[in-house]
Scaffold this motif. Structure first.
Motif, PDB file in Angstrom:
ATOM      1  N   GLY A  45      36.074 -66.020  31.552  1.00 16.84           N
ATOM      2  CA  GLY A  45      35.413 -64.848  31.279  1.00 16.84           C
ATOM      3  C   GLY A  45      35.645 -63.941  32.080  1.00 16.84           C
ATOM      4  O   GLY A  45      34.853 -62.928  32.374  1.00 16.84           O
ATOM      5  N   LEU A  95      28.612 -65.711  30.498  1.00 17.71           N
ATOM      6  CA  LEU A  95      29.984 -65.696  30.815  1.00 17.71           C
ATOM      7  C   LEU A  95      30.611 -67.268  31.456  1.00 17.71           C
ATOM      8  O   LEU A  95      31.502 -67.765  30.919  1.00 17.71           O
ATOM      9  N   MET A 106      33.204 -67.197  19.225  1.00 18.78           N
ATOM     10  CA  MET A 106      33.057 -66.679  17.981  1.00 18.78           C
ATOM     11  C   MET A 106      31.505 -67.006  17.473  1.00 18.78           C
ATOM     12  O   MET A 106      30.939 -66.081  16.690  1.00 18.78           O
ATOM     13  N   SER A 126      37.919 -61.146  31.983  1.00 20.58           N
ATOM     14  CA  SER A 126      38.073 -59.735  31.333  1.00 20.58           C
ATOM     15  C   SER A 126      36.698 -59.398  31.129  1.00 20.58           C
ATOM     16  O   SER A 126      36.449 -58.205  31.462  1.00 20.58           O
ATOM     17  N   SER A 127      35.595 -60.211  30.907  1.00 17.35           N
ATOM     18  CA  SER A 127      34.286 -59.524  30.530  1.00 17.35           C
ATOM     19  C   SER A 127      33.696 -59.512  31.568  1.00 17.35           C
ATOM     20  O   SER A 127      32.718 -58.581  31.977  1.00 17.35           O
ATOM     21  N   GLU A 140      44.851 -58.521  23.165  1.00 19.52           N
ATOM     22  CA  GLU A 140      44.082 -59.880  23.331  1.00 19.52           C
ATOM     23  C   GLU A 140      43.682 -60.313  21.655  1.00 19.52           C
ATOM     24  O   GLU A 140      43.920 -61.536  21.549  1.00 19.52           O
ATOM     25  N   GLU A 141      43.057 -59.547  20.944  1.00 23.89           N
ATOM     26  CA  GLU A 141      42.740 -59.959  19.802  1.00 23.89           C
ATOM     27  C   GLU A 141      44.083 -60.280  18.867  1.00 23.89           C
ATOM     28  O   GLU A 141      44.161 -60.913  18.082  1.00 23.89           O
ATOM     29  N   LEU A 196      44.849 -63.730  19.848  1.00 18.94           N
ATOM     30  CA  LEU A 196      43.835 -64.584  19.341  1.00 18.94           C
ATOM     31  C   LEU A 196      43.948 -65.104  18.243  1.00 18.94           C
ATOM     32  O   LEU A 196      44.162 -66.092  17.484  1.00 18.94           O
ATOM     33  N   ASP A 198      41.385 -69.184  28.854  1.00 15.00           N
ATOM     34  CA  ASP A 198      41.041 -69.541  27.683  1.00 15.00           C
ATOM     35  C   ASP A 198      42.280 -70.322  26.981  1.00 15.00           C
ATOM     36  O   ASP A 198      41.802 -71.204  26.333  1.00 15.00           O
ATOM     37  N   TYR A 219      32.688 -57.327  19.042  1.00 19.98           N
ATOM     38  CA  TYR A 219      34.297 -57.533  19.300  1.00 19.98           C
ATOM     39  C   TYR A 219      34.412 -58.172  20.743  1.00 19.98           C
ATOM     40  O   TYR A 219      35.482 -59.123  20.843  1.00 19.98           O
ATOM     41  N   ASN A 220      33.758 -57.866  21.656  1.00 17.78           N
ATOM     42  CA  ASN A 220      34.030 -58.466  23.106  1.00 17.78           C
ATOM     43  C   ASN A 220      33.622 -59.921  23.104  1.00 17.78           C
ATOM     44  O   ASN A 220      34.472 -60.597  23.814  1.00 17.78           O
ATOM     45  N   ALA A 265      33.899 -61.898  20.760  1.00 17.25           N
ATOM     46  CA  ALA A 265      34.712 -62.703  19.738  1.00 17.25           C
ATOM     47  C   ALA A 265      36.046 -62.792  20.494  1.00 17.25           C
ATOM     48  O   ALA A 265      36.965 -63.565  20.553  1.00 17.25           O
ATOM     49  N   PHE A 266      36.770 -61.352  20.925  1.00 18.24           N
ATOM     50  CA  PHE A 266      38.156 -61.381  21.257  1.00 18.24           C
ATOM     51  C   PHE A 266      38.162 -61.389  22.641  1.00 18.24           C
ATOM     52  O   PHE A 266      39.523 -61.420  23.176  1.00 18.24           O
ATOM     53  N   LYS A 267      37.251 -61.071  23.366  1.00 14.94           N
ATOM     54  CA  LYS A 267      37.499 -61.140  25.055  1.00 14.94           C
ATOM     55  C   LYS A 267      36.703 -62.279  25.702  1.00 14.94           C
ATOM     56  O   LYS A 267      37.326 -62.967  26.476  1.00 14.94           O
ATOM     57  N   GLN A 268      35.740 -62.787  25.056  1.00 17.10           N
ATOM     58  CA  GLN A 268      35.143 -64.021  25.627  1.00 17.10           C
ATOM     59  C   GLN A 268      35.312 -65.391  24.801  1.00 17.10           C
ATOM     60  O   GLN A 268      34.766 -66.222  25.104  1.00 17.10           O
TER      61      GLN A 268
END
Lengths: 291, 411
Positions: free
Chosen positions: B373, B410, A261, B375-376, B78-79, B82, B103, A252-253, A255-258
């Motif tokens: 990168g 990242l 895909m 948030s990660s 975020e999702e 996206l 991004d 999930y991280n 795909a949707f944070k970084q």
């Protein structure tokens, strides 16, 4: 001949909606994930082929490694316990509580199954709270110090396992209960005539007769456990540290944070392979044959 | 035979309805989709959806168009963006926070807004330039406020013999010692290191980090937290935990409002908006503590954006101007969230307590940088500091491991 062909055509038409659904939402996405796992892809721009680079990175990524180890621990803790508990409760309800109270208990135990993970997670965060949490208040009565259930790396994953078991037992209980009710009564009558006691009846009749059901429960349990995400995300966010990060959370991280895909798909394919291997091992253990 | 025909027709209907659900919604030129974030408290007079729907209807009536409003929950923010944007089912006008910008700009999904605003309009916005990111005006700052401030329970301080609210790191340490010595059962400084989300860093790490002189990234976008300044800030946190300032279990707390509201904690870092909801506590605040280099704290800088997929960009720009107009904003700040004005023609109507927060102390407020990168990286840093709080990592290891992870995964 013509009639047969007509029937066959009709048959294909009848299964067409299900076939389209399965193809659209299962087979094609799995195939596409496999393809994307060899690409650098952020969804907005076209995928760029990078060969095995994503897989190499996945195997080197310590975040993924921690997530895999946590997920395996989670599977090893939850699957046996929830299987044993649901079987025990189902057997108890089937043998001792064939009445209104039994029906009520079955319904009550099913409530966690239909509760959303967000609701369950929120409720259990309150129960497992270090200061003023219900569980710590109870163990405090017996003179124990409060436990930092969700905030300690030694107990955070176990806490999530407890909640998952609480949530899943009701579902598997119903499956086991239906299986037990299907076992012919004549087998138990014959066993009683031969002098078998309750435990012998359980281990010699109920358990062997439930083998296909147990296999199903274990299979579902393994698949669900490998997919654990929402409880962990809601209750600990994968922390403290990386102590409760799971593999689906890592996917999930990515795909949707970084927005990676391709990388997420590589992890997903790795997860698919692991589940397939474990399922193959499980089939051997249960002595199942492919039809 | 009739049954067979009926069954066949049913199958056709099922197949057709399946495909009907697959189509992407197409907005006509006079229809705008607006995605907003939830800001209203649970005790607010009206919900975010009610508020923005009303505003959308007003705009629609004046411009002969329809505004479809959707409030996106934070936990899937975020999702949702996206998946919406990539499936051509996203908004025309949306609301992004700083971590999301890099991004979307890189993807080419955002419109450079500069051409849609006149010089007079630009001048009216107090923070227009904050929206200039990666060489373009991709953002229209919308919420510039909610700074993270340090609150003190003045009754506890009085009991501890501390006369004034601390304004420097040294004074805070001395006050925490006094609370430990004189107020049994009180946590000197409560921090929510048990929060599942890294957003807590905005309150409990970045203010120390910036006040130590640290910078998150350099001009080239390289992560620079593993620096002498970063170490000073991280060691400060470590020492506070070791000395018992943060309570027995810093990672046990996921909501600082509870212990502070109950009078069980002397100090807390909190969003200024949330602080106003505290009741029954005699509290004062300091905007930022003076560290070795500076006195700075986090301020939210969320912005409105326009997506490239928008068919009627002129109309969307008009909507953005209406949403940020002094009329709409003053209603928003009064009914939904108490924030400072974003335009010169809006009067500050918030709490008197914060009269100097957005004027005298404005220089202490800073936002997060935009970088790849983000948030990660924040998530990794947060988790590593959690491990440090549990004694599993040293301050040096926190910074080294986070930087290594960022550089290898990242960047």
């Amino acid at each position: 001949m013509k009639q047969k062909r007509l029937e066959a055509t009709q048959g294909y038409i009848y299964i067409l909606p299900s076939l389209i659904l399965i193809l659209s939402f299962s087979i094609i996405p799995i195939f596409m994930s496999g393809v994307f796992s060899f690409t650098e892809y952020n969804v907005m721009n076209s995928p760029k082929f990078v060969g095995l680079e994503n897989y190499e990175k996945v195997l080197r990524d310590e975040y993924v490694r921690a997530a895999l180890v946590n997920t395996l621990k989670y599977v090893l803790i939850t699957v046996p316990i929830q299987t044993a508990l649901s079987l025990t409760f189902a057997a108890f309800l089937a043998v001792k509580m064939q009445n209104k109270s039994g029906e009520f208990l079955r319904s009550v135990m099913f409530i966690p199954v239909i509760a959303s993970a967000v609701t369950s997670g929120t409720i259990w965060r309150t129960i497992l709270g270090t200061d003023g949490g219900i569980l710590n208040s109870i163990i405090g009565i017996f003179g124990f110090d409060p436990v930092n259930w969700l905030g300690d790396s030694k107990t955070s994953l176990i806490s999530i396992c407890i909640v998952a078991i609480w949530k899943n037992v009701g579902y598997f209980l119903v499956i086991f209960y239906a299986g037990i009710m299907d076992i012919p009564k004549s087998l138990y009558e014959a066993a009683r005539v031969d002098g078998a006691n309750t435990y012998q009846q359980f281990f010699r009749i109920t358990l062997p007769m439930l083998k296909p059901i147990t296999s199903l429960v274990v299979t579902l349990g393994i698949i669900w456990s490998f997919q654990v995400f929402d409880l962990s995300y809601q209750m600990t966010g994968g922390g403290p540290g990386y102590s409760s990060v799971t593999i689906v959370m890592a996917i999930y991280n990515a795909a949707f944070k970084q927005y990676k895909m391709g990388y997420a798909c590589a992890m997903a394919m790795l997860l698919l392979v692991i589940v397939l291997i474990i399922n193959a091992v499980k089939q051997r253990v249960f002595g199942e044959k492919e039809d | 035979m009739n049954k067979k025909i009926l069954a066949f027709l049913l199958v056709l209907v099922m197949v057709a309805s399946m495909f009907a659900g697959c189509g992407a919604s197409e907005s006509a030129g006079n229809e705008l989709t607006l995605w907003m974030a939830p800001m209203a408290g649970s005790d607010a007079e009206i919900t975010d959806e009610e508020f923005w729907t009303e505003i959308g209807n007003e705009f629609g009536a004046a411009n002969n168009c329809t505004v479809k409003v959707e409030i996106i929950p934070w936990d899937s923010y975020e999702e949702k963006y996206l998946t919406g944007v990539t499936s051509s089912d996203g908004p025309d006008v949306g609301w992004l926070y700083m971590e999301m910008f890099y991004d979307y700009i890189e993807m080419g999904a955002l419109v450079d807004l500069d051409a849609h605003f006149t010089d007079a309009e630009k001048d009216n916005y107090l923070y227009y330039n904050l929206g200039n990111i990666q060489g373009g005006q991709y953002a229209l700052p919308f919420i510039v406020g909610n700074p993270r401030i340090m609150l003190a329970n003045m009754d506890i301080l009085a009991q501890a013999g501390v006369e004034a609210i601390p304004t420097t790191w040294e004074e805070l340490a001395a006050a925490c010692d006094a609370v430990l010595a004189n107020c049994p059962g009180v946590i000197p400084l409560v921090q929510d290191w048990g929060n599942p989300h890294y957003g807590s860093l905005n309150e409990i790490f970045w203010p120390y980090f910036w006040s130590a002189g640290g910078e998150i990234v350099d001009d080239a976008g390289n992560l620079t937290i593993n620096s002498a300044e970063g170490l000073v800030a991280t060691e400060l946190l470590y020492d506070m935990a070791q000395k018992g300032y943060l309570g027995a279990n810093a990672t046990a707390c996921d909501d600082v409002k509870v212990p502070f509201s109950n009078g069980e904690a002397a100090f807390v870092f909190m969003a200024s908006g949330n602080a106003l909801k505290l009741e029954g506590i005699n509290w004062e605040y300091v905007t930022a503590l003076q560290g070795p280099q500076d006195a700075e704290t986090f301020v939210a800088a969320d912005s409105l954006v326009m997506f490239e997929s928008c068919e009627n960009k002129e109309l969307a720009a008009k909507l953005m101007k209406y949403l940020t107009s002094s009329d709409v904003m003053s209603r928003y700040h009064k009914t939904i969230t108490d924030q400072p004005p974003i335009t010169a023609d809006e009067e500050y109507t918030g709490s008197e307590k914060y009269a100097g927060l957005f004027t005298d102390d404005a220089g202490m407020l800073r936002s997060l940088p935009v970088f790849k990168g983000a948030s990660s990286m924040y998530d990794a840093l947060y988790k590593n500091i959690q491990s440090m709080m549990l004694g599993e990592l040293t301050p040096e290891e926190v910074l080294t491991k986070t930087t290594e992870y960022y550089d290898s995964n990242l960047k």
